[in-house]
Design a protein around this motif. Sequence first.
Motif, PDB file in Angstrom:
ATOM      1  N   CYS A 120       0.925  -7.228   7.481  1.00 46.29           N
ATOM      2  CA  CYS A 120       1.092  -6.023   6.700  1.00 46.29           C
ATOM      3  C   CYS A 120       2.017  -6.327   5.530  1.00 46.29           C
ATOM      4  O   CYS A 120       2.667  -7.363   5.510  1.00 46.29           O
ATOM      5  N   PHE A 121       2.077  -5.423   4.582  1.00 49.47           N
ATOM      6  CA  PHE A 121       2.913  -5.680   3.412  1.00 49.47           C
ATOM      7  C   PHE A 121       3.334  -4.375   2.773  1.00 49.47           C
ATOM      8  O   PHE A 121       2.782  -3.313   3.069  1.00 49.47           O
ATOM      9  N   ILE A 122       4.341  -4.435   1.918  1.00 49.57           N
ATOM     10  CA  ILE A 122       4.678  -3.290   1.088  1.00 49.57           C
ATOM     11  C   ILE A 122       5.387  -3.789  -0.165  1.00 49.57           C
ATOM     12  O   ILE A 122       6.354  -4.541  -0.080  1.00 49.57           O
ATOM     13  N   SER A 142      11.235  -3.128  -8.082  1.00 47.87           N
ATOM     14  CA  SER A 142      11.213  -4.110  -9.150  1.00 47.87           C
ATOM     15  C   SER A 142      12.657  -4.429  -9.488  1.00 47.87           C
ATOM     16  O   SER A 142      13.367  -3.611 -10.077  1.00 47.87           O
ATOM     17  N   VAL A 143      13.103  -5.571  -9.032  1.00 50.40           N
ATOM     18  CA  VAL A 143      14.492  -5.924  -9.259  1.00 50.40           C
ATOM     19  C   VAL A 143      14.669  -6.406 -10.690  1.00 50.40           C
ATOM     20  O   VAL A 143      15.595  -6.033 -11.388  1.00 50.40           O
ATOM     21  N   GLN A 144      13.723  -7.213 -11.110  1.00 48.62           N
ATOM     22  CA  GLN A 144      13.801  -7.799 -12.442  1.00 48.62           C
ATOM     23  C   GLN A 144      12.700  -7.185 -13.281  1.00 48.62           C
ATOM     24  O   GLN A 144      11.608  -6.897 -12.769  1.00 48.62           O
ATOM     25  N   GLU A 145      12.983  -6.971 -14.533  1.00 51.17           N
ATOM     26  CA  GLU A 145      11.988  -6.373 -15.421  1.00 51.17           C
ATOM     27  C   GLU A 145      10.691  -7.185 -15.382  1.00 51.17           C
ATOM     28  O   GLU A 145      10.696  -8.403 -15.526  1.00 51.17           O
ATOM     29  N   GLY A 146       9.597  -6.488 -15.162  1.00 53.49           N
ATOM     30  CA  GLY A 146       8.313  -7.160 -15.218  1.00 53.49           C
ATOM     31  C   GLY A 146       7.876  -7.837 -13.933  1.00 53.49           C
ATOM     32  O   GLY A 146       6.787  -8.378 -13.862  1.00 53.49           O
ATOM     33  N   THR A 147       8.720  -7.838 -12.926  1.00 55.00           N
ATOM     34  CA  THR A 147       8.295  -8.422 -11.657  1.00 55.00           C
ATOM     35  C   THR A 147       8.391  -7.359 -10.573  1.00 55.00           C
ATOM     36  O   THR A 147       9.106  -6.370 -10.730  1.00 55.00           O
ATOM     37  N   ILE A 148       7.675  -7.586  -9.532  1.00 54.77           N
ATOM     38  CA  ILE A 148       7.687  -6.633  -8.421  1.00 54.77           C
ATOM     39  C   ILE A 148       7.969  -7.382  -7.131  1.00 54.77           C
ATOM     40  O   ILE A 148       7.411  -8.454  -6.890  1.00 54.77           O
ATOM     41  N   ASN A 149       8.840  -6.832  -6.349  1.00 56.32           N
ATOM     42  CA  ASN A 149       9.168  -7.463  -5.070  1.00 56.32           C
ATOM     43  C   ASN A 149       8.287  -6.906  -3.970  1.00 56.32           C
ATOM     44  O   ASN A 149       8.015  -5.711  -3.930  1.00 56.32           O
ATOM     45  N   THR A 150       7.877  -7.776  -3.108  1.00 56.19           N
ATOM     46  CA  THR A 150       6.971  -7.389  -2.042  1.00 56.19           C
ATOM     47  C   THR A 150       7.455  -7.959  -0.721  1.00 56.19           C
ATOM     48  O   THR A 150       7.962  -9.083  -0.677  1.00 56.19           O
ATOM     49  N   LEU A 151       7.280  -7.178   0.316  1.00 53.71           N
ATOM     50  CA  LEU A 151       7.539  -7.681   1.667  1.00 53.71           C
ATOM     51  C   LEU A 151       6.190  -8.000   2.296  1.00 53.71           C
ATOM     52  O   LEU A 151       5.302  -7.151   2.281  1.00 53.71           O
ATOM     53  N   ILE A 152       6.040  -9.182   2.817  1.00 58.31           N
ATOM     54  CA  ILE A 152       4.806  -9.500   3.539  1.00 58.31           C
ATOM     55  C   ILE A 152       5.189 -10.006   4.926  1.00 58.31           C
ATOM     56  O   ILE A 152       5.959 -10.958   5.051  1.00 58.31           O
ATOM     57  N   ALA A 153       4.659  -9.364   5.933  1.00 54.12           N
ATOM     58  CA  ALA A 153       4.924  -9.808   7.300  1.00 54.12           C
ATOM     59  C   ALA A 153       3.714 -10.578   7.793  1.00 54.12           C
ATOM     60  O   ALA A 153       2.597 -10.339   7.340  1.00 54.12           O
ATOM     61  N   GLN A 205       9.189 -12.281  -4.964  1.00 54.41           N
ATOM     62  CA  GLN A 205       9.283 -11.682  -6.285  1.00 54.41           C
ATOM     63  C   GLN A 205       8.104 -12.217  -7.057  1.00 54.41           C
ATOM     64  O   GLN A 205       8.067 -13.414  -7.392  1.00 54.41           O
ATOM     65  N   ASP A 206       7.118 -11.379  -7.304  1.00 58.44           N
ATOM     66  CA  ASP A 206       5.813 -11.838  -7.765  1.00 58.44           C
ATOM     67  C   ASP A 206       5.303 -12.927  -6.804  1.00 58.44           C
ATOM     68  O   ASP A 206       4.988 -12.614  -5.677  1.00 58.44           O
TER      69      ASP A 206
END
Lengths: 469, 559
Positions: free
Chosen positions: B289-291, B295-306, B316-317
Amino acid sequence: IQAAWNLKTRALTEMVYVDEIDMDQEGIAEMILDENAIAQVARPGTSLKLPGTSQGGGPSPAVRPVTQSGRPITGFVRPSTQSGRPSTMEQAIRTPRTALTARPITSASGGYVRPGTASMITNPDGPFINLSRLNLTKYAQKPKLAKALFEYIFHHENDVKNALDLAALATEHAQFKDWWWKVQIGKCYYRLGLYREAEKQFKSALKQQDMVDTFLYLAKVYLRLDQPVTALNLFKQGLERFPGEVTLICGIARIYEEMNNISSAAEYYKDVLKQDNTHVEAIACIGSNHFYSDQPEIALRFYRRLLQMGVYNCQLFNNLGLCCFYAQQYDMTLSSFERALFLAENEEETADVWYNLGHVAVGIGDLNLAYQCFKLTLVNNNDYAEAYNNLAVLEMRKGHTEQARALLQTASSLAPHMYEPHFNVAILSEKIGDLQRSYTAAQKSEEAFPGHVDTQQLLKQLKEHFAML
Amino acid sequence: MSLFKARDWWSTILGEKEEFDQGCLCVADVDNSGSGQDKVIVGSYKGYLRIFNPHPVKPGDEVQPEDLLLEVQLREPILQVEVGKFVSGTEVLHLAVLHCRKLCVYAVSGTQGNVEHGNQYQIKLMYEHNLQRTACNMTYGPFGGVKGRDLICIQSMDGMLMLFEQESYAFGRFLPGFLLPGPLAYSSRTDSFITVSSCQQVESYKYQVLAFATDADERQDTEQRKLSSGKRLVVDWVLNIGEQALDICVVSFNQGVSSVFVLGERNFFCLKDNGQIRFMKKLDYSPSCFIPYCSVQEGTINTLIANHSKMLNVYQDVTLKWATQLPCIPVSVKVANFQDLKGVIVTLSDDGHLQCSYLGTDPSLFQAPKVDSREINYEEMNAEMKELQKIIREATKTQDILPESEKQRDVTVTAEVSPDLDEESQAIDSEVKAGAVPSITVKITIQSRVAAQKPSLAVCVQAPLAVTCDQFVFDDLEPDSSETVVLSVFLKENCSPPELEGTCIVSYNIPTGIPRVSQCNFSLPLKLVCFPAQPSKAANHKLTIDTNKPPISFVTIFP
């Protein structure tokens, strides 16, 4: 009913799914009957088939042992570069100094019979889908079912020919607009050994849609066609599209490693770690690289990191033990080997541990112990050429020349790529005055390792001798 | 494989033998407390609905009874729980619960007690819809750009999207080319529904297009109308990803850019609004699963993937930022804000292990199990060592890996064929028609230099020859002793033998138990099988031999 059928197909496939990219073993038949050989003499640095084409920076066999194909040992077993059974990535950190000399796989098909293949798992209810009765044309026209069916045939039934038929029909039905089918056709062609055709399919798929997997497959084709430079360029091209993709960087690193360009390889492995600092392969390879560049303390830190991350197997402790020994932490050495012995899963691993223990014993000067360790190595794995060689040296010291000669002969017949047995034979024969035999052995040694200074000196000495006579 | 493990902040195990899946976990301030404090809502396939408010005194505390705000058993299995503005005329959050054949929307409210454990919570059914078709999953959002309320879209098992405008049913549409339901998400920026079809494609359908397409219910009425009237449902864009997807998320953290995240079985994709790949990452594990969470840094998105190897990776991306171990395989992961702790990772496993955790640098050092180590008694060890050394030395004397040379043979066997035929024939059971079948005596001697255990001798000759006795078993041989046996060879069957060679083989064990074999050959005289006959002058057949070499005189051949 279609939905249920689809689900079951997918579930069965998933059960045995092995990523095709990691699956690769070149059987001996394929190596010998390689029709794709274009230029017999490759220019330096463009081929993987000539082991010696290192362009500087490559370690010499005196420092870093080589596998049977004459390549320096890498810190990680992966299919097709080392012998190694197809095992999962995490379990496979290979002992340095002891790469199991690659036993060729006996046939082309042998490489693909892997534990995961379901055709070997007998199903009590008989096969789920009877392939011979399947109307492939009908299924090819239903894209929803066809993809699942294809994966089932390819991965579960391992029936490449039928899979190819289905894929060909399906891609036609999709009017050649579905990159996925092209990749699948390419995979089939690759399995069947039609590399040029596979290349065409992969390239066409890449034109439609950039995918990491497609890059990897195409690079694999180039590697099989022995065009590492093309593969490198392809990887770099892929990295432009997908910056920071670990599998692509790792692919570059592997190629550099195989081309004996260790420093570049280490550079790329470090890049891998920047992207994914839990990458076991990269850590292991950098570790072994440090080990062979005489920095056992640093290597030790890498291996310790692996241990902390939960890699817990015989090979790792083997490496730890050796690093400890060369870093002069003797207290840890023996306990590491003790653990390695405890964890050894088969006799080959046990043999590795005993061999290394023998090394340690030689290092601390306990020749009796060393002798017994090498004996134990041979008990566990009786075609361990390195152990034969070392045992012979010990016998030589004891003055048992006949025994030593026999052992050396065994060693050189088991591992013709090693220069040590030949050189030892040369020295032995020279000592007892058999100059002719010494000369031939020295020549063989030079053949195996052209840059070995001692061999050259011996040869020179012998030539002078002959000239005097 | 990670150095660190997720630090347990609060965890509990739900129910007994209950099953949970992707949609069963939701995190929101469901009781509208206004404190911005999230509650954890969990529904199970057994029909239990639970709401938790974790507030441990210190991290890792046991669950307090008052953490469980509410537990009710609904009659049907709960497929999915969502929180949104589902009731018309108000913007407060309500809880939507999806059952197989029913959608219920509840209001959750609490009454303050005098003390903390006196607080009471209850749910009140606001409205429910009975569904014509079995539901699979749902998504919600401001479809069509409505302000201040959320609409619900339910995907049925047979591929129909059912849209509900709060208390009323709006319309239903069949997805074209449907086989199995995939994950469903709503993108508010493009006002479209995104799903992954059985063709392994990401497909996007505009809400507008859905609304104006032919009504699914009508379409079923007559085949004719289906073809003639109304617009066909046209897909907005399609992206072939070549694998099945586990989940889809649409996020837009910074204004103007929204991304569609698709978690496939082997890859992780980030798509632009128009369905082009922004980036993708090949996963070397199988994700669960993931979520995408911020976005910690401009233009990137942080994701959790289990993943299924109990790891939770923070990307981060495409760059791995953190990896941590979880106690179990999560089927759903969310990020929540509690009390004064923000960004708590909430995970739910399929057997109901609910955990709120945070990332910590406390290493979960892998403890290698102890190898059993004895207290070392050096004197004893020394004695044992000496003993063993002695045995080894003995053993190396008598045996080695390399075979020994012939002269050092431990046991030698020799066979001696007597020069004359036996005076009295020993032949038994011979089928030869001739009057007297001759036999010849062979004397076999076994000489042993070492002790040989269980020696046995086998003598064999090629048929039609035979021996009187072909097997001998002896007692163990002493060093430097010998055994002799005598036997006779004769022609048994009525034809001429192909060869006159015989073999005798001795097999024995040396004292250390290693089996050894030694053998020797003997050859028999021709007169054993042939009679001399007078040369005949008048023969039926004649053979003429020409040779360019000088022939040997007949006298030499037949003396």
